[in-house]
Design a protein around this motif. Structure first.
Motif, PDB file in Angstrom:
ATOM      1  N   ILE A 112       0.829  -1.199   0.000  1.00 11.57           N
ATOM      2  CA  ILE A 112       0.000   0.000   0.000  1.00 11.57           C
ATOM      3  C   ILE A 112       0.866   1.252   0.000  1.00 11.57           C
ATOM      4  CG2 ILE A 112      -1.872   1.224   1.173  1.00 11.57           C
ATOM      5  CD1 ILE A 112      -2.598  -1.523  -0.067  1.00 11.57           C
ATOM      6  N   ASP A 113       2.007   1.203   0.688  1.00 14.01           N
ATOM      7  CA  ASP A 113       2.940   2.339   0.662  1.00 14.01           C
ATOM      8  C   ASP A 113       3.408   2.632  -0.765  1.00 14.01           C
ATOM      9  OD1 ASP A 113       2.825   2.566   3.425  1.00 14.01           O
ATOM     10  OD2 ASP A 113       4.653   1.398   3.764  1.00 14.01           O
ATOM     11  N   VAL A 127      -6.236  11.332  -3.300  1.00 10.97           N
ATOM     12  CA  VAL A 127      -6.822  10.006  -3.094  1.00 10.97           C
ATOM     13  C   VAL A 127      -6.474   9.481  -1.701  1.00 10.97           C
ATOM     14  CG1 VAL A 127      -7.032   7.661  -3.997  1.00 10.97           C
ATOM     15  CG2 VAL A 127      -6.589   9.570  -5.566  1.00 10.97           C
ATOM     16  N   SER A 128      -7.482   9.099  -0.949  1.00 12.83           N
ATOM     17  CA  SER A 128      -7.268   8.621   0.415  1.00 12.83           C
ATOM     18  C   SER A 128      -6.648   7.230   0.420  1.00 12.83           C
ATOM     19  CB  SER A 128      -8.588   8.585   1.179  1.00 12.83           C
ATOM     20  OG  SER A 128      -9.456   7.589   0.653  1.00 12.83           O
ATOM     21  N   CYS A 129      -5.948   6.926   1.490  1.00 16.29           N
ATOM     22  CA  CYS A 129      -5.394   5.580   1.673  1.00 16.29           C
ATOM     23  C   CYS A 129      -6.509   4.549   1.781  1.00 16.29           C
ATOM     24  CB  CYS A 129      -4.525   5.542   2.926  1.00 16.29           C
ATOM     25  SG  CYS A 129      -3.090   6.641   2.870  1.00 16.29           S
ATOM     26  N   ALA A 130      -7.629   4.935   2.392  1.00 17.06           N
ATOM     27  CA  ALA A 130      -8.763   4.027   2.533  1.00 17.06           C
ATOM     28  C   ALA A 130      -9.305   3.625   1.172  1.00 17.06           C
ATOM     29  CB  ALA A 130      -9.854   4.694   3.370  1.00 17.06           C
ATOM     30  N   CYS A 332       1.040  10.189   3.818  1.00 21.30           N
ATOM     31  CA  CYS A 332       1.671   8.890   4.040  1.00 21.30           C
ATOM     32  C   CYS A 332       0.654   8.045   4.798  1.00 21.30           C
ATOM     33  CB  CYS A 332       2.957   9.032   4.840  1.00 21.30           C
ATOM     34  SG  CYS A 332       3.665   7.450   5.392  1.00 21.30           S
ATOM     35  N   CYS A 333       0.417   6.828   4.330  1.00 27.35           N
ATOM     36  CA  CYS A 333      -0.645   6.011   4.931  1.00 27.35           C
ATOM     37  C   CYS A 333      -0.340   5.601   6.358  1.00 27.35           C
ATOM     38  CB  CYS A 333      -0.888   4.780   4.071  1.00 27.35           C
ATOM     39  SG  CYS A 333      -1.608   5.139   2.446  1.00 27.35           S
TER      40      CYS A 333
END
Length: 338
Positions: A112-113, A127-130, A332-333
């Protein structure tokens, strides 16, 4: 009490429990403010970027599909799908990564990173990490042979996490009633429970999580057939009874471990589910509705794919109301924005 009446009484108790639970929990789900075209103008390339990155990750290791799918599941079960599972512990925030169901189970954070870094390069701060995790989970399933579904978007990243709630995620040795209760408490039905459990058609489990099963009722549920005896012997070699080997792994679905199909349900019919929580869906005395669904999905892969897609959208629509009030798009997520 006569033994022959016990299953009937247990079944009646099960139906009463489900009726009660359904009445008090299904209202928890609500229609979130998510849309299919949320990034159509602000980041039109986001779906393409995430798909390309997931394709790269799958070329590196096909097991990455299961890692991302599990991350999404564990995220949505705590505070809704808000990216809280991605947060690292810091002095002022205790994240969810070290909770009991997560600490030795969740991997793939670096995936995901990497996707987030690529998305930020093209669409900084948009864009959100979710949302990234939700899209990546869909692509992960698709890339190993599973179904496609449209992903509603517009989630915000939470600025908080819940270590406490993370410790209530369904566990490998849990009974059928507690498992169903936890799904129902989020507004997910019994049908959703069985369909989403089909995600175990891919992925691996640690010895620590299936030791009780293979030294418990595995032989009883499988009937001791020659093939199941061979499989049980292999599992016991991987996972010794006397401790040790906790980190050794075995596939949930040993027939097609890297393909998203309905083989998982065939294993349940044969009594060969790897986890107690898996086999309970078919073999529990209380498995009235769930047993029928297992049989249906084993016989009809298209029905499984269709319901899995529906249930994944439903789970993905579990949102954290607080994140729409004071949430953010993390740079950063792993950390909330400064």
């Amino acid at each position: 009490m006569a033994a022959q009446f016990r299953p009937r009484i247990l079944a009646m108790q099960f139906l009463a429990a489900i009726a009660f639970i359904s009445g008090i929990t299904r209202s928890g789900a609500s229609d979130p403010p998510l849309t299919l075209d949320y990034y159509a103008s602000s980041c039109p390339s986001v779906l393409k970027i995430i798909r390309e990155e997931m394709e790269r990750e799958m070329l590196l290791d096909p097991r990455n599909a299961a890692l991302v799918l599990r991350l999404h599941f564990h995220d949505c079960f705590v505070q809704g799908c808000d990216g809280s599972v991605l947060l690292d512990d810091i002095f002022t925030l205790r994240g969810e990564k070290t909770a009991s169901p997560n600490i030795n189970s969740l991997k793939g954070f670096e995936i995901i990173d990497r996707i987030k870094s690529r998305v930020e390069f093209g669409c900084p701060g948009i864009v959100s990490c979710a949302d990234i995790l939700t899209i990546a989970a869909r692509d992960a399933v698709l890339l190993v042979g599973g179904p496609y579904w449209d992903v509603p978007l517009g989630r915000k990243d939470s600025r908080s996490a819940s270590y406490e709630l993370a410790n209530t995620i369904p566990t490998p040795n849990e009974g059928l009633i507690p498992i169903i209760y936890k799904f129902l408490s989020l507004g997910l039905s019994v049908t959703d429970t069985v369909a989403l459990s089909g995600a175990h058609t891919i992925g691996m489990a640690r010895c620590e999580y299936f030791r009780a099963r293979i030294y418990g009722d595995y032989e009883l549920t499988s009937g001791g057939s020659p093939s199941s005896e061979v499989r049980l012997s292999q599992l016991k070699s991987t996972c010794p009874a006397a401790g040790g080997g906790d980190n050794n792994i075995a596939p949930f679905d040993y027939e097609t471990p890297y393909t998203f199909d309905n083989s998982y349900y065939h294993l349940l019919l044969n009594g060969e589910g790897l986890l107690d929580s898996d086999q309970e869906l078919y073999s529990s005395l209380l498995a009235l509705q769930t047993r029928k669904l297992v049989e249906q999905y084993a016989l009809d892969p298209a029905a499984f794919f269709q319901q899995f897609s529906i249930s994944m959208v439903k789970m993905g629509n579990l949102t954290n109301p607080d994140s729409f009030v004071d949430g953010e798009v993390r740079k950063c997520c792993r950390f909330v924005n400064a």
